[in-house]
Design a protein around this motif. Structure first.
Motif, PDB file in Angstrom:
ATOM      1  N   GLU A 198       0.832  -1.197   0.000  1.00 53.51           N
ATOM      2  CA  GLU A 198       0.000   0.000   0.000  1.00 53.51           C
ATOM      3  C   GLU A 198       0.869   1.251   0.000  1.00 53.51           C
ATOM      4  OE1 GLU A 198      -2.605  -0.222   3.346  1.00 53.51           O
ATOM      5  OE2 GLU A 198      -3.844  -1.812   2.464  1.00 53.51           O
ATOM      6  N   LEU A 199       0.330   2.312  -0.552  1.00 51.90           N
ATOM      7  CA  LEU A 199       1.021   3.595  -0.543  1.00 51.90           C
ATOM      8  C   LEU A 199       1.074   4.140   0.870  1.00 51.90           C
ATOM      9  CD1 LEU A 199       2.236   6.074  -2.019  1.00 51.90           C
ATOM     10  CD2 LEU A 199      -0.119   6.939  -2.197  1.00 51.90           C
ATOM     11  N   LEU A 200       2.253   4.578   1.296  1.00 52.59           N
ATOM     12  CA  LEU A 200       2.426   5.200   2.596  1.00 52.59           C
ATOM     13  C   LEU A 200       2.512   6.713   2.454  1.00 52.59           C
ATOM     14  CD1 LEU A 200       2.884   4.852   5.644  1.00 52.59           C
ATOM     15  CD2 LEU A 200       5.334   4.621   5.163  1.00 52.59           C
ATOM     16  N   GLU A 201       3.412   7.175   1.591  1.00 53.67           N
ATOM     17  CA  GLU A 201       3.574   8.610   1.374  1.00 53.67           C
ATOM     18  C   GLU A 201       4.058   8.853  -0.047  1.00 53.67           C
ATOM     19  OE1 GLU A 201       6.114  10.508   4.216  1.00 53.67           O
ATOM     20  OE2 GLU A 201       5.011   9.740   5.948  1.00 53.67           O
ATOM     21  N   LYS A 202       3.862  10.084  -0.527  1.00 53.78           N
ATOM     22  CA  LYS A 202       4.415  10.522  -1.808  1.00 53.78           C
ATOM     23  C   LYS A 202       5.432  11.626  -1.529  1.00 53.78           C
ATOM     24  CE  LYS A 202       0.214  11.255  -3.379  1.00 53.78           C
ATOM     25  NZ  LYS A 202      -0.902  11.685  -4.267  1.00 53.78           N
ATOM     26  N   VAL A 203       6.640  11.456  -2.031  1.00 60.52           N
ATOM     27  CA  VAL A 203       7.712  12.421  -1.796  1.00 60.52           C
ATOM     28  C   VAL A 203       8.247  12.868  -3.154  1.00 60.52           C
ATOM     29  CG1 VAL A 203       9.877  12.844  -0.568  1.00 60.52           C
ATOM     30  CG2 VAL A 203       8.237  11.178   0.334  1.00 60.52           C
ATOM     31  N   ARG A 204       8.721  14.111  -3.228  1.00 58.29           N
ATOM     32  CA  ARG A 204       9.059  14.693  -4.525  1.00 58.29           C
ATOM     33  C   ARG A 204      10.361  14.189  -5.135  1.00 58.29           C
ATOM     34  NH1 ARG A 204       5.111  16.418  -7.709  1.00 58.29           N
ATOM     35  NH2 ARG A 204       3.566  17.563  -6.519  1.00 58.29           N
ATOM     36  N   THR A 205      11.358  13.887  -4.313  1.00 55.98           N
ATOM     37  CA  THR A 205      12.649  13.478  -4.871  1.00 55.98           C
ATOM     38  C   THR A 205      13.133  12.198  -4.211  1.00 55.98           C
ATOM     39  OG1 THR A 205      13.987  14.699  -3.245  1.00 55.98           O
ATOM     40  CG2 THR A 205      13.273  15.907  -5.217  1.00 55.98           C
ATOM     41  N   ALA A 206      14.061  11.519  -4.871  1.00 60.85           N
ATOM     42  CA  ALA A 206      14.612  10.278  -4.330  1.00 60.85           C
ATOM     43  C   ALA A 206      15.329  10.523  -3.004  1.00 60.85           C
ATOM     44  CB  ALA A 206      15.561   9.639  -5.342  1.00 60.85           C
ATOM     45  N   SER A 207      16.115  11.579  -2.929  1.00 60.55           N
ATOM     46  CA  SER A 207      16.867  11.838  -1.696  1.00 60.55           C
ATOM     47  C   SER A 207      15.940  12.120  -0.528  1.00 60.55           C
ATOM     48  CB  SER A 207      17.829  13.009  -1.900  1.00 60.55           C
ATOM     49  OG  SER A 207      17.126  14.186  -2.254  1.00 60.55           O
ATOM     50  N   ILE A 210      14.254   8.770   0.582  1.00 62.72           N
ATOM     51  CA  ILE A 210      15.125   7.905   1.371  1.00 62.72           C
ATOM     52  C   ILE A 210      15.323   8.479   2.773  1.00 62.72           C
ATOM     53  CG2 ILE A 210      17.457   6.954   1.539  1.00 62.72           C
ATOM     54  CD1 ILE A 210      17.396   6.824  -1.576  1.00 62.72           C
ATOM     55  N   ALA A 211      15.438   9.801   2.874  1.00 61.05           N
ATOM     56  CA  ALA A 211      15.541  10.430   4.194  1.00 61.05           C
ATOM     57  C   ALA A 211      14.270  10.193   4.999  1.00 61.05           C
ATOM     58  CB  ALA A 211      15.794  11.935   4.041  1.00 61.05           C
ATOM     59  N   ARG A 212      13.131  10.264   4.338  1.00 62.51           N
ATOM     60  CA  ARG A 212      11.859  10.015   5.027  1.00 62.51           C
ATOM     61  C   ARG A 212      11.740   8.552   5.431  1.00 62.51           C
ATOM     62  NH1 ARG A 212       8.659  10.756   8.746  1.00 62.51           N
ATOM     63  NH2 ARG A 212       6.435  10.402   8.355  1.00 62.51           N
ATOM     64  N   LEU A 213      12.218   7.642   4.587  1.00 65.23           N
ATOM     65  CA  LEU A 213      12.228   6.221   4.929  1.00 65.23           C
ATOM     66  C   LEU A 213      13.024   6.002   6.212  1.00 65.23           C
ATOM     67  CD1 LEU A 213      11.671   3.233   4.205  1.00 65.23           C
ATOM     68  CD2 LEU A 213      13.724   3.301   2.771  1.00 65.23           C
ATOM     69  N   ASP A 244      24.197   2.407   7.805  1.00 67.04           N
ATOM     70  CA  ASP A 244      25.104   3.136   8.695  1.00 67.04           C
ATOM     71  C   ASP A 244      24.350   4.176   9.514  1.00 67.04           C
ATOM     72  OD1 ASP A 244      27.282   1.674   7.848  1.00 67.04           O
ATOM     73  OD2 ASP A 244      27.980   3.190   6.416  1.00 67.04           O
ATOM     74  N   ARG A 245      23.429   4.870   8.876  1.00 68.42           N
ATOM     75  CA  ARG A 245      22.667   5.893   9.602  1.00 68.42           C
ATOM     76  C   ARG A 245      21.721   5.262  10.626  1.00 68.42           C
ATOM     77  NH1 ARG A 245      22.371   7.883   4.265  1.00 68.42           N
ATOM     78  NH2 ARG A 245      20.156   7.357   4.078  1.00 68.42           N
ATOM     79  N   LEU A 246      21.146   4.120  10.284  1.00 68.62           N
ATOM     80  CA  LEU A 246      20.229   3.462  11.219  1.00 68.62           C
ATOM     81  C   LEU A 246      20.972   2.925  12.445  1.00 68.62           C
ATOM     82  CD1 LEU A 246      17.853   1.606   8.734  1.00 68.62           C
ATOM     83  CD2 LEU A 246      17.306   3.586  10.181  1.00 68.62           C
ATOM     84  N   ARG A 247      22.217   2.514  12.259  1.00 62.74           N
ATOM     85  CA  ARG A 247      23.008   2.064  13.406  1.00 62.74           C
ATOM     86  C   ARG A 247      23.133   3.167  14.461  1.00 62.74           C
ATOM     87  NH1 ARG A 247      26.098  -0.453   9.174  1.00 62.74           N
ATOM     88  NH2 ARG A 247      25.900  -2.735   9.316  1.00 62.74           N
ATOM     89  N   VAL A 248      23.164   4.389  13.993  1.00 61.56           N
ATOM     90  CA  VAL A 248      23.276   5.535  14.899  1.00 61.56           C
ATOM     91  C   VAL A 248      21.914   5.926  15.471  1.00 61.56           C
ATOM     92  CG1 VAL A 248      23.921   7.974  15.046  1.00 61.56           C
ATOM     93  CG2 VAL A 248      25.308   6.391  13.689  1.00 61.56           C
ATOM     94  N   ARG A 249      20.886   5.829  14.650  1.00 64.52           N
ATOM     95  CA  ARG A 249      19.572   6.368  15.032  1.00 64.52           C
ATOM     96  C   ARG A 249      18.699   5.418  15.830  1.00 64.52           C
ATOM     97  NH1 ARG A 249      16.540  10.265  10.925  1.00 64.52           N
ATOM     98  NH2 ARG A 249      15.321  10.387  12.858  1.00 64.52           N
ATOM     99  N   VAL A 250      19.003   4.112  15.804  1.00 62.85           N
ATOM    100  CA  VAL A 250      18.153   3.133  16.506  1.00 62.85           C
ATOM    101  C   VAL A 250      18.898   2.638  17.746  1.00 62.85           C
ATOM    102  CG1 VAL A 250      16.901   0.953  16.316  1.00 62.85           C
ATOM    103  CG2 VAL A 250      17.064   2.468  14.328  1.00 62.85           C
ATOM    104  N   PRO A 251      18.580   3.169  18.926  1.00 60.35           N
ATOM    105  CA  PRO A 251      19.331   2.818  20.134  1.00 60.35           C
ATOM    106  C   PRO A 251      19.157   1.367  20.576  1.00 60.35           C
ATOM    107  CG  PRO A 251      17.436   4.206  20.665  1.00 60.35           C
ATOM    108  CD  PRO A 251      17.574   4.212  19.185  1.00 60.35           C
TER     109      PRO A 251
END
Length: 283
Positions: A198-207, A210-213, A244-251
């Motif tokens: 199912e559609l969750l969100e619509k975002v304008r650019t790929a970057s 991915i940041a929203r993901l 790499d970013r999730l390793r930092v953001r998910v305690p």
């Protein structure tokens, strides 16, 4: 004789080989049809070969395993000493794999419980591991199934695709069908819900998508202990950077897996896929 519950899944679980070996999990392969060639996922066609074929716009379809293949898998499990089998599979909304397993289970030499997990990729893989761990602890068939279902209920899967075209072609986008007409103007974020995409969100650019993901996954994981899997198709740099970013953001990160999806899922998502599975670990 002590009871031995064998765990069977399918190739779309994308479990690491070492994990399957450690827990004695068997995966029945789905088939990718490339032109006039029928190839088994995981052994006869790689994700890279599939991505190249898609980029060249070659005809690619997928098909379920045959009931005969499941029957052979169940027979071998019984010969190895299984007294019961739990067979866990990808959502029946995506494939007839569950139905093929049910047909084969009726004629198996030992009782077979077939479960439609409503999941796919490592969302399915985490369910299979949960069932295997319950069985290893001496659990019954019911306990192994309950462990898998509990893991499925707590697991979320989100993904980004460069285009909805592949999902549209394969008839896998369900409620997002209305978005296809504007697919070129947005980058969709999708989720797995009740076994459907199912559609969750619509975002304008790929970057931005991915940041929203990343934000969605971090919010979903919160401070709880969780296993996370980052999947991709022909996008290893994107996947590695996100991991790499999730390793930092998910305690509460318990384990993080990074892997390329196989040819079956890749055929329906196309190159550029970036998916994340979040699966809280029971205390």
């Amino acid at each position: 004789m002590s009871r031995h519950v064998a765990i069977v899944t399918d190739s779309t679980a994308y479990l690491p080989p070492r994990t399957m070996e450690r827990h004695g999990i068997t995966a029945v392969p789905l088939t990718v049809v490339l032109g006039d060639q029928a190839l088994e996922e995981g052994t006869e066609i790689s994700a890279r070969s599939l991505a190249l074929a898609l980029q060249k716009r070659r005809s690619v379809t997928t098909s379920r395993p045959s009931p005969q293949l499941f029957a052979e898998t169940y027979r071998k499990a019984a010969e190895r000493g299984a007294t019961d089998i739990v067979s866990l599979h990808l959502s029946s909304e995506f494939s007839g794999t569950y139905d093929a397993a049910v047909l084969a289970g009726r004629e198996a030499p030992v009782p077979v419980r077939v479960v439609d997990t409503g999941m796919v990729a490592m969302a399915l893989g985490f369910c299979a591991v949960a069932a295997a761990e319950a069985a290893e602890a001496g659990g019954t068939v019911d306990e192994a199934v309950t462990a898998a279902e509990k893991r499925a209920a707590g697991t979320s899967a989100y993904f980004y695709v460069d285009t909805l075209d592949y999902l549209r072609r394969g008839g896998r986008i369900g409620a997002t069908q209305a978005l296809v007409g504007s697919a070129l103007a947005v980058k969709p974020l999708l989720q797995l819900n009740d076994g459907r995409i199912e559609l969750l969100e619509k975002v304008r650019t790929a970057s931005r998508a991915i940041a929203r993901l990343e934000e969605i996954v971090a919010e979903r994981a919160g401070n709880a202990q969780a296993d996370i899997a980052v999947h991709h198709l022909a996008a290893p740099e994107r996947a590695s950077a996100l991991a790499d970013r999730l390793r930092v953001r998910v305690p509460g990160l318990a384990a993080l897996h990074v892997s390329e999806v196989g040819a079956v899922i890749g055929a329906h998502t196309g190159p550029g896929l970036l998916g994340v599975v979040v699966s809280p670990v029971s205390g």
